[in-house]
Design a protein around this motif. Sequence first.
Motif, PDB file in Angstrom:
ATOM      1  N   ALA A  97       0.711  -1.263  -0.035  1.00 51.45           N
ATOM      2  CA  ALA A  97       0.069   0.076   0.014  1.00 51.45           C
ATOM      3  C   ALA A  97       0.764   1.257  -0.070  1.00 51.45           C
ATOM      4  CB  ALA A  97      -1.069   0.123   1.285  1.00 51.45           C
ATOM      5  N   LEU A  98       1.940   1.205   0.700  1.00 51.84           N
ATOM      6  CA  LEU A  98       3.129   2.158   0.815  1.00 51.84           C
ATOM      7  C   LEU A  98       3.436   2.565  -0.633  1.00 51.84           C
ATOM      8  CD1 LEU A  98       4.440   4.502   2.268  1.00 51.84           C
ATOM      9  CD2 LEU A  98       6.401   2.824   2.793  1.00 51.84           C
ATOM     10  N   VAL A  99       3.634   1.447  -1.445  1.00 57.73           N
ATOM     11  CA  VAL A  99       4.177   1.503  -2.990  1.00 57.73           C
ATOM     12  C   VAL A  99       2.870   2.362  -3.660  1.00 57.73           C
ATOM     13  CG1 VAL A  99       4.571   0.377  -5.048  1.00 57.73           C
ATOM     14  CG2 VAL A  99       5.551  -0.258  -3.020  1.00 57.73           C
ATOM     15  N   ALA A 100       1.806   1.913  -3.410  1.00 61.57           N
ATOM     16  CA  ALA A 100       0.574   2.883  -4.065  1.00 61.57           C
ATOM     17  C   ALA A 100       0.349   4.201  -3.791  1.00 61.57           C
ATOM     18  CB  ALA A 100      -0.863   1.981  -3.708  1.00 61.57           C
ATOM     19  N   VAL A 101       0.868   4.423  -2.509  1.00 61.77           N
ATOM     20  CA  VAL A 101       0.864   5.895  -2.098  1.00 61.77           C
ATOM     21  C   VAL A 101       1.974   6.681  -2.842  1.00 61.77           C
ATOM     22  CG1 VAL A 101       1.006   7.366  -0.194  1.00 61.77           C
ATOM     23  CG2 VAL A 101      -0.445   5.355   0.097  1.00 61.77           C
ATOM     24  N   ASN A 126       0.782 -10.442  -8.259  1.00 59.84           N
ATOM     25  CA  ASN A 126       0.435  -9.815  -9.860  1.00 59.84           C
ATOM     26  C   ASN A 126       0.287  -8.243  -9.688  1.00 59.84           C
ATOM     27  OD1 ASN A 126      -1.656  -9.238 -12.046  1.00 59.84           O
ATOM     28  ND2 ASN A 126      -0.699 -11.280 -12.398  1.00 59.84           N
ATOM     29  N   GLN A 127      -0.455  -7.796  -8.594  1.00 59.00           N
ATOM     30  CA  GLN A 127      -0.721  -6.307  -8.280  1.00 59.00           C
ATOM     31  C   GLN A 127       0.885  -5.509  -8.172  1.00 59.00           C
ATOM     32  OE1 GLN A 127      -2.512  -5.139  -4.785  1.00 59.00           O
ATOM     33  NE2 GLN A 127      -3.650  -3.675  -5.984  1.00 59.00           N
ATOM     34  N   LEU A 128       1.659  -6.358  -7.538  1.00 59.16           N
ATOM     35  CA  LEU A 128       3.029  -5.939  -7.479  1.00 59.16           C
ATOM     36  C   LEU A 128       3.730  -5.313  -8.863  1.00 59.16           C
ATOM     37  CD1 LEU A 128       4.884  -4.547  -5.391  1.00 59.16           C
ATOM     38  CD2 LEU A 128       5.651  -6.904  -4.968  1.00 59.16           C
ATOM     39  N   TYR A 129       3.352  -6.394  -9.675  1.00 54.20           N
ATOM     40  CA  TYR A 129       4.084  -6.221 -11.095  1.00 54.20           C
ATOM     41  C   TYR A 129       3.258  -5.101 -11.503  1.00 54.20           C
ATOM     42  CZ  TYR A 129       7.179 -10.259 -11.115  1.00 54.20           C
ATOM     43  OH  TYR A 129       8.035 -11.133 -10.863  1.00 54.20           O
ATOM     44  N   GLY A 130       2.318  -4.814 -11.283  1.00 53.06           N
ATOM     45  CA  GLY A 130       1.396  -3.499 -11.891  1.00 53.06           C
ATOM     46  C   GLY A 130       2.114  -2.365 -11.323  1.00 53.06           C
ATOM     47  N   TYR A 131       2.491  -2.288 -10.278  1.00 52.87           N
ATOM     48  CA  TYR A 131       3.200  -1.324  -9.471  1.00 52.87           C
ATOM     49  C   TYR A 131       4.634  -1.053 -10.065  1.00 52.87           C
ATOM     50  CZ  TYR A 131      -0.436  -1.161  -5.790  1.00 52.87           C
ATOM     51  OH  TYR A 131      -1.683  -1.092  -5.136  1.00 52.87           O
ATOM     52  N   LEU A 132       5.147  -2.283 -10.266  1.00 52.79           N
ATOM     53  CA  LEU A 132       6.447  -1.937 -10.843  1.00 52.79           C
ATOM     54  C   LEU A 132       6.533  -1.429 -12.316  1.00 52.79           C
ATOM     55  CD1 LEU A 132       7.987  -5.456 -10.055  1.00 52.79           C
ATOM     56  CD2 LEU A 132       9.058  -3.481  -9.256  1.00 52.79           C
ATOM     57  N   ALA A 133       5.394  -1.884 -13.004  1.00 56.59           N
ATOM     58  CA  ALA A 133       5.167  -1.488 -14.357  1.00 56.59           C
ATOM     59  C   ALA A 133       5.085   0.216 -14.368  1.00 56.59           C
ATOM     60  CB  ALA A 133       4.125  -2.335 -15.140  1.00 56.59           C
TER      61      ALA A 133
END
Length: 166
Positions: A97-101, A126-133
């Motif tokens: 969630a901190l990454v999303a922020v 999977n969601q983390l790969y979206g954040y990476l992208a």
Amino acid sequence: MTEYSGYAVGVLLVAAGMAGAAATDLVPIDPGTASRIRAAKDQIAKSPAQPDGYLSLALALVKAARATDSAEYLNQAEKAVADSLRVAPDSFEAHKALVAVRLAQGRYTEALREAKALNRKVPDDNQLYGYLADAQMALGDYAAAEKSAQWMIDQHPVNAPGLQRG
């Protein structure tokens, strides 16, 4: 009372309302997001020692911030993540969630660094790969962003977030 004094009172009331809105900087949001924020706050009130309510609140506030471009929602989201980490310092979901922020704040280098660290711990999120992208695209590393988005699609072919990023 003159006709102008009624007008003056109206102007003062509008000005006072605008000053209150400026003080909180909270832009109105859609009813669904507002409902999620209220539900998360209720969850926190019932179970303040559990991280889930703080995480739900943080993610709903990020959604509100993205919809309204309001820094105040991001400030509140960051605080909610900090509260979650205070309750559960090793929580993978809180760090995610901190990454999303960070992404919503435009702090892409920090978001990418944190996402990579989380990816080493849990390489199949999977969601983390979206954040990476997202971070990679924002930083101009399109080859890496493509690879991250492709990973999402390879894992879940009918994956709207992966297809959107791809």
